[in-house]
Design an enzyme around this catalytic site. Structure first.
Site, PDB file in Angstrom:
ATOM      1  N   ASP A 164      45.919  50.705 -28.032  1.00 35.36           N
ATOM      2  CA  ASP A 164      46.365  51.195 -29.332  1.00 35.36           C
ATOM      3  C   ASP A 164      47.212  50.143 -30.042  1.00 35.36           C
ATOM      4  OD1 ASP A 164      45.172  53.664 -29.474  1.00 35.36           O
ATOM      5  OD2 ASP A 164      46.847  54.744 -28.579  1.00 35.36           O
ATOM      6  N   ARG A 215      38.487  49.640 -33.029  1.00 38.12           N
ATOM      7  CA  ARG A 215      38.741  50.923 -33.696  1.00 38.12           C
ATOM      8  C   ARG A 215      39.471  50.631 -34.996  1.00 38.12           C
ATOM      9  NH1 ARG A 215      42.978  55.132 -33.857  1.00 38.12           N
ATOM     10  NH2 ARG A 215      41.977  57.176 -33.738  1.00 38.12           N
TER      11      ARG A 215
END
Length: 343
Positions: A164, A215
């Site tokens: 992330d 992402r």
């Protein structure tokens, strides 16, 4: 989680929330959505606010719309239910910015256990990690050691780990550790790019050359205007530009795989239109959405034949994640306050 004394009258418990609802309405009317978002992101990192919200029992009831539960068993159950609806999953053990090496290693051990549980349960899910949870701000080498252990276990089990992205001061270190993993031979890992950062186009171009798994999201932290687009329209425009780069002929020739993470119909439709015009078939990318947000849209995309992956968080450290979800869409905030008042 602490609880208020049972003898506290419900009407007394509701009073601060009614005041909060009224104050929110006034502030939104006077200053607009941008100010409200800034206030919520500030509260996400405020210890006094965390204590106030998490000490109020009904808060978890509402937060559970966005968080699958406190335990890995809760997360696995949520993942299985989503799999049955034709969706893939990314699990996330909530927590960030640990203060000791022991906390970082405890987070690592929990994630290793979850990877084992995913494998044993047979659910289709990979895993997302936050590097500050693994000790990035304490010692980058400690973080890398913990990250390697996680990625290695995932590789042994045939699984994948998404790193992330957090706030802008951590971006360089996060990308550096990602590339270090790639150089060490770990190709079962990907990274996140945030469209609101000015630097993201340059980062995407390097990731295309790397043939990485990326992402793309808009970004959910409070950033200064010297590093991030302050206007929503500019963030949206950059999101579309980066999406097109990630789905370009060049990116696909390098075998980059893109996860387009958005709940915004404009961004979803822009992606679908670009894919159709360029004859990009649905298996070449996926849409990614958050647990509990726009469930009907998630299911509609599956029915249309698109790949959909749901980000499913779990754990007791839910407060910062929950506050960022409220900041993203005012509708989430109204849902939260209205439900607290009714409880």
């Amino acid at each position: 989680m602490s609880h208020l004394p049972q003898k506290t009258p419900r009407r007394v418990m509701r009073l601060p929330l009614l005041l909060a609802l009224l104050s929110t309405a006034v502030l939104l009317f006077l200053y607009g959505e941008k100010w409200l978002r800034a206030a919520l992101l500030y509260l996400a990192g405020a210890g006094w606010a965390r204590q106030l919200v998490t000490s109020f029992p009904p808060a978890w009831y509402v937060a559970s719309r966005f968080v699958s539960g406190n335990t890995r068993e809760d997360a696995i159950a949520a993942a299985r239910a989503l799999n049955e609806k034709g969706m893939q999953v990314t699990l996330d053990y909530l927590g960030e910015s640990v203060s000791t090496a022991e906390e970082a290693r405890a987070a690592r051990d929990e994630i290793l256990g979850v990877l084992d549980t995913i494998h044993e349960s047979g659910v289709s899910s990979n895993f997302s990690v936050k590097l500050t949870q693994l000790g990035l701000k304490l010692d980058p080498e400690l973080c890398y050691e913990n990250l390697c252990a996680i990625v290695e276990r995932a590789r042994q089990l045939g699984n994948f780990v998404r790193i992330d992205m957090e706030d802008s001061p951590t971006v360089d270190q996060t990308l550096a550790l990602f590339y270090r993993l790639r150089e060490a031979g770990y190709d079962n890992t990907g990274v996140v790019i945030q469209a609101y950062l000015y630097r993201s186009e340059a980062d995407v171009r390097r990731l295309i050359d790397e043939g990485a798994s990326v992402r793309l999201c808009k970004g959910a932290y409070m950033e200064p205007p010297d590093v991030a687009f302050p206007a929503k329209d500019d963030v949206d425009a950059n999101f579309v530009r980066l999406m097109q780069l990630l789905l370009s002929d060049e990116a696909r020739s390098h075998e980059l795989y893109a996860g387009i993470a958005t709940h915004d119909d404009k961004m979803i439709n822009a992606t679908i239109d670009f894919a159709r015009k360029n004859r990009i078939t649905p298996e070449k990318f996926e849409f990614q959405m958050l647990y509990g947000i726009r469930r009907e849209a998630q299911e509609a995309l599956v029915r249309q034949g698109y790949r959909v992956r749901i980000y499913v968080p779990y754990g007791t450290a839910w407060y910062p994640y929950f506050m960022r979800r409220l900041a993203e869409r005012p509708a989430n905030l109204w849902f939260f306050l209205a439900n607290l008042v009714r409880r």
